[in-house]
Design a protein around this motif. Sequence first.
Motif, mmCIF file in Angstrom:
data_model
loop_
_atom_site.group_PDB
_atom_site.id
_atom_site.type_symbol
_atom_site.label_atom_id
_atom_site.label_comp_id
_atom_site.label_asym_id
_atom_site.label_seq_id
_atom_site.Cartn_x
_atom_site.Cartn_y
_atom_site.Cartn_z
ATOM 1 N N GLU A 80 7.324 3.247 0.119
ATOM 2 C CA GLU A 80 8.487 3.576 0.937
ATOM 3 C C GLU A 80 8.337 3.021 2.344
ATOM 4 N N GLY A 81 7.140 3.192 2.895
ATOM 5 C CA GLY A 81 6.920 2.777 4.279
ATOM 6 C C GLY A 81 7.201 1.312 4.494
ATOM 7 N N THR B 298 8.448 11.300 2.495
ATOM 8 C CA THR B 298 9.308 10.140 2.651
ATOM 9 C C THR B 298 10.732 10.524 2.309
ATOM 10 N N GLY B 299 11.643 9.568 2.413
ATOM 11 C CA GLY B 299 13.045 9.859 2.115
ATOM 12 C C GLY B 299 13.752 10.594 3.236
ATOM 13 N N THR C 51 2.674 12.216 0.122
ATOM 14 C CA THR C 51 3.334 11.399 1.132
ATOM 15 C C THR C 51 4.737 11.940 1.353
ATOM 16 N N ARG D 194 1.909 10.268 6.259
ATOM 17 C CA ARG D 194 0.733 10.459 5.410
ATOM 18 C C ARG D 194 -0.413 10.956 6.253
ATOM 19 N N ARG E 93 9.361 5.470 12.521
ATOM 20 C CA ARG E 93 9.204 4.016 12.478
ATOM 21 C C ARG E 93 8.800 3.562 11.082
ATOM 22 N N LEU E 94 7.857 4.288 10.454
ATOM 23 C CA LEU E 94 7.381 3.877 9.138
ATOM 24 C C LEU E 94 8.237 4.449 8.008
ATOM 25 N N GLY E 95 8.993 5.508 8.307
ATOM 26 C CA GLY E 95 9.770 6.135 7.255
ATOM 27 C C GLY E 95 8.910 6.930 6.304
ATOM 28 N N GLN E 96 7.721 7.261 6.708
ATOM 29 C CA GLN E 96 6.854 8.062 5.859
ATOM 30 C C GLN E 96 5.786 8.743 6.713
ATOM 31 N N GLU F 130 0.843 -1.188 0.000
ATOM 32 C CA GLU F 130 0.000 0.000 0.000
ATOM 33 C C GLU F 130 0.887 1.251 0.000
ATOM 34 N N ASN F 131 1.980 1.201 0.750
ATOM 35 C CA ASN F 131 2.894 2.342 0.840
ATOM 36 C C ASN F 131 4.288 1.892 0.480
#
Lengths: 331, 344
Positions: free
Chosen positions: A101-102, B153-154, B151, B244, B239-242, A98-99
């Motif tokens: 990168e995550g 990220t990075g 989103t 949203r 933790r998730l690196g993103q 679903e994500n």
Amino acid sequence: MKRILPLFLLAGLVLAGCSKSAETSGGGSAKKLTIALLPKSKGNAYFVSVRDGAQRAAQDLGVDLIFDGPTDTDPAKQNELVDNWTTLGVDVIAAACENKEGISTALRNAQSKGIKVITYDADAQTDARTFFVNQATPDGIGHALMDEAARLCAKSGQYAIITSTLTAANQNEWKKYIAERAADYPDMKLVAVRPCDDQKDKAQSEATALLSTYPDLKLIMAICSPGVPGAAEAVKQAGKAGKVKVMGLGLPNENKLYVHNGVTDSIILWNTEDLGYLTVQAAVALAKGTLKPGDTTFTAGKLGTFEIKGDNILLGKPFIFNKGNIDQFNF
Amino acid sequence: MSAAPAAAPRWKAILFRHETLLLLVLVAEWFYFDAVGARFATLDNTFEIVRHHVEIGLLALVMTPVILTGGIDLSVGSLLGLCAILFGKFWRDAGLSPLEAGACTIVVGALAGGLNAALITELRLPPLIVTLGTYSLFRGLAEAITHGSDTFTGFPSSFLALGQGHWLGLPAQTPVFVVVALGVWLLVHRTTFGRGFRAIGFAPEGARYAGIPVERRLALAYVLTGMVAAVAAIIYTARLGQARADAGTGYELYAITAVVLGGTSIFGGVGSVHGTLLGLAAIAVLDDGLVHARLPREAAGVLTGVLLLLALTGSVAPKLWAARSKRRPAPPAATPPSPPLPTP
């Protein structure tokens, strides 16, 4: 103590009930491979049919299949399941992401613990998995759409395309391959390309306009999923069902009614059960070492041989849903 | 914190404490999942359980003083989402370092908590209604800012280590959790602020007459909640690196469940921070254990519900039975369990 005893008994009963079901589902897993299949969302009919195919493959191969996924919209849930499976020590994780990168973080972590990872349906970052089971390549979709359109029109006549937006990357990619294939059908004439902004009612009004502008129109091809039922509704209300054919990319359930009414002729997508079957076959082969990076073909049991392009295992030709088979699918 | 009659022996008073029962349930869960599931009671998995539940745990910790005052904060999950994407904005679009972006995010969290506090104390609106409003507002803002699709990220790996890395062998976010847990425990159990929270929950007007600055205490509880929700958002993002807009959806209910399971009365006045920690652990172990026992995830919802109802029944049942055995009419069901009066 007497007062609390009934509560403990009750709690014990609840736990005992759980342990029974756990034994039946997880029993005899001593040396069997365990494949964990992660859908984007568990209740989605699309993934339910993927699961059906995956279960057939698991039976054929004699492996344990865990199918679990988020039941709500929290994006952290996919990661948590992957982390849990990592500590649980499954053999392969196959994820529909679903994500991108995550989840890649969690998948890379799983790989570092010696778990094989593949993706299907929606890819992760390429270093977070070994293979991606790719259900549809743009050329496969574009060519299938054009071939089916030509077949429905007996290779000659005017047709129009409804897209989501004129700028959407995937839509333009598909259009490119539609045009490429259209060269093989010189008598098929594209008269218009209209955007529907991914809305069914907009698709309907665009289709109505197309019908009045081009009285000789023979076919409307919608290449975004709300476009197909939208165009079908317009054709139906104009009383041109059968005279102007409707086809395109979409989900069987959204179009069943129009297919049965004879308004829509064909829906093109991939066979989701085959996607599940191929994914589990690839997962098991990867765990056993019979599928390795660099391979160019892969034989998946009953389904035959599939092409591997780079690290993408291609499901191959899209599937055509029509009056004859659409009722076998529920998604 | 059920007050045992003075005549009862001491061991009985300890045994029938809500926290003791919860601890027994937790131990039972632990041994059950260890027996049924594979690789459950390993150190690795224990750390995963901790890692996955730090954000909900932080929210539950600061939710405890709020519920002690007889209030509630439904907006924490949405605020986590808003803070997560604002953190992303500060870092990516404003070009701040993760540390600066984090500081700004915590300020935003405090302001958001302040908004709740202002509406509750100045306009005297019920916390349930106010935070139901901000629940929609914060999530709506998060979706509006990202148009529902952006989103973030990075992030640099030095920042991601906060959520994914290790610190002295422990998950890296553990120290943050321990510090907040200690802070909230001291605040609630070892300061006059804590007694103030209970007094407000027990009888707001009484507290006012007793000279407790009710408005300021309430504001403290809600602003603290906002700030810690921002901290949770930063850890969640790491933790998730993103980040949203849908981050932390439904976390408010998890947090409230942990608090209530931990023995804090939803009417306010009674409860403890260590109870909340036990309640949190009970939920977390259940959530994780089910995967290891290869039971479907949906079962977590059912079993959490059963656990909560059992705990609630367990906490009132001894009183009801005691009342009945003395052949007195049972007290009206709506009466909250009476707490020991706060001592100044």
